[in-house]
Design an enzyme around this catalytic site. Structure first.
Site, short mmCIF file in Angstrom:
data_model
loop_
_atom_site.label_atom_id
_atom_site.label_comp_id
_atom_site.label_asym_id
_atom_site.label_seq_id
_atom_site.Cartn_x
_atom_site.Cartn_y
_atom_site.Cartn_z
N CYS A 136 0.75 -1.39 0.08
CA CYS A 136 -0.11 -0.30 0.01
C CYS A 136 0.98 1.38 -0.16
CB CYS A 136 -0.94 0.03 1.02
SG CYS A 136 -2.08 -1.36 1.09
N ASP A 173 -6.73 2.50 4.10
CA ASP A 173 -7.99 2.18 4.97
C ASP A 173 -7.44 3.17 6.02
OD1 ASP A 173 -9.37 1.52 7.10
OD2 ASP A 173 -9.21 -0.59 6.87
#
Length: 283
Positions: free
Chosen positions: A160, A183
């Protein structure tokens, strides 16, 4: 803390619903967010509107620095963040490259410390960066890159936060970190800590002064099952004073980080926070 809450509010107020194929859930999503952390003045970006477990974030970063590829090694450092992706991800469990329980494959730190060369052998990206910066060299390519599409099938998760670019101006070290996906309720409090600490620790072991760390997020999202807790609980709380972060001054080299350093060599002072919030996690 202000910029973190502003991003959370922006997603809640302006986000678009996007179906996420991997998790089977909808996400409220915005594109592009830029956060800045003042490492020079020890403005530690630790979330105060809920309890943030900063030690696990530092432990994960330490595992990346060491090139770990096994969730058990991360647990020994003090974090369980890789347990689910290593052992509960159906696609990875059925992947022929998985070596067994707790194996993560060629992700994150493996790429950073042992990027496979097409003609054989490996590149230790982090070692090269540390050596250059220690000598005062910035070739405008002091980049630690975890994003290797040619080996995505050999790991349990694509990275990520995939790029960390270090730059020198005089004897001051800066960092630009790029994250493709975040997130926000669960991951961002970890990622903010890691970007800050990475610059602080790299400055210390290369003998430089830390400057600012710049954190770019491309896709910032809140999962549908997290939205109510963010909107109705966390965003209604008043932020508290930022704490300060400290590193054992005896840590002086990459070899120190690879061998004897533990979580006891990092500490936070003045951390006041609201109660924890248990956000759902999506594998």
């Amino acid at each position: 803390m202000k910029q973190y809450l502003e991003l959370c509010r922006r997603i809640v107020d302006e986000g678009h619903w996007v179906e996420n194929e991997r998790t089977g859930k909808r996400c409220l999503t915005v594109i592009n967010a830029d956060l800045t952390y003042d490492v020079a003045n020890n403005q530690f970006p630790l979330v105060t509107t809920r309890k943030s477990f900063w030690k696990a974030a530092v432990a994960e970063l330490l595992g990346y620095i060491r090139g770990y590829d096994n969730a058990e090694d991360f647990r020994k450092l003090g974090t369980k963040t890789w347990d689910a992706n290593a052992n509960l991800n159906d696609a990875w469990l059925n992947n022929p490259y998985r070596k067994g329980e707790d194996d993560m494959g060629r992700v994150y730190g493996v790429q950073g410390r042992a990027w496979a060369k097409p003609d054989g052998g490996h590149i230790d990206q982090l070692r090269k960066i540390v050596d250059d910066l220690t000598r005062g060299v910035d070739d405008r390519g002091e980049i630690l890159n975890f994003y290797n599409p040619g080996e995505f099938h050999m790991g349990c998760l694509r990275p990520c936060m995939y790029s960390h670019h270090f730059s020198l101006l005089g004897d001051t070290l800066y960092l630009n970190s790029t994250q493709r996906s975040c997130d926000v309720p669960l991951g961002l409090n970890f990622n903010m800590v890691q970007v800050y600490v990475f610059l602080a620790i790299m400055a210390q072991i290369t003998g430089k002064k830390p400057g600012q760390a710049f954190h770019k997020i491309v896709n910032a999202h809140i999962y549908e099952d997290q939205l109510a807790l963010m909107r109705d609980v966390q965003l209604k709380r008043e932020p508290l004073q930022a704490p300060t972060f400290h590193i054992n001054p005896e840590i002086k080299s990459l070899e120190d980080l690879e061998t004897w350093v533990t979580l006891d060599d990092f500490w936070v002072e003045g951390y006041e926070h609201h109660d924890p919030i248990q956000y759902p996690f999506s594998v």
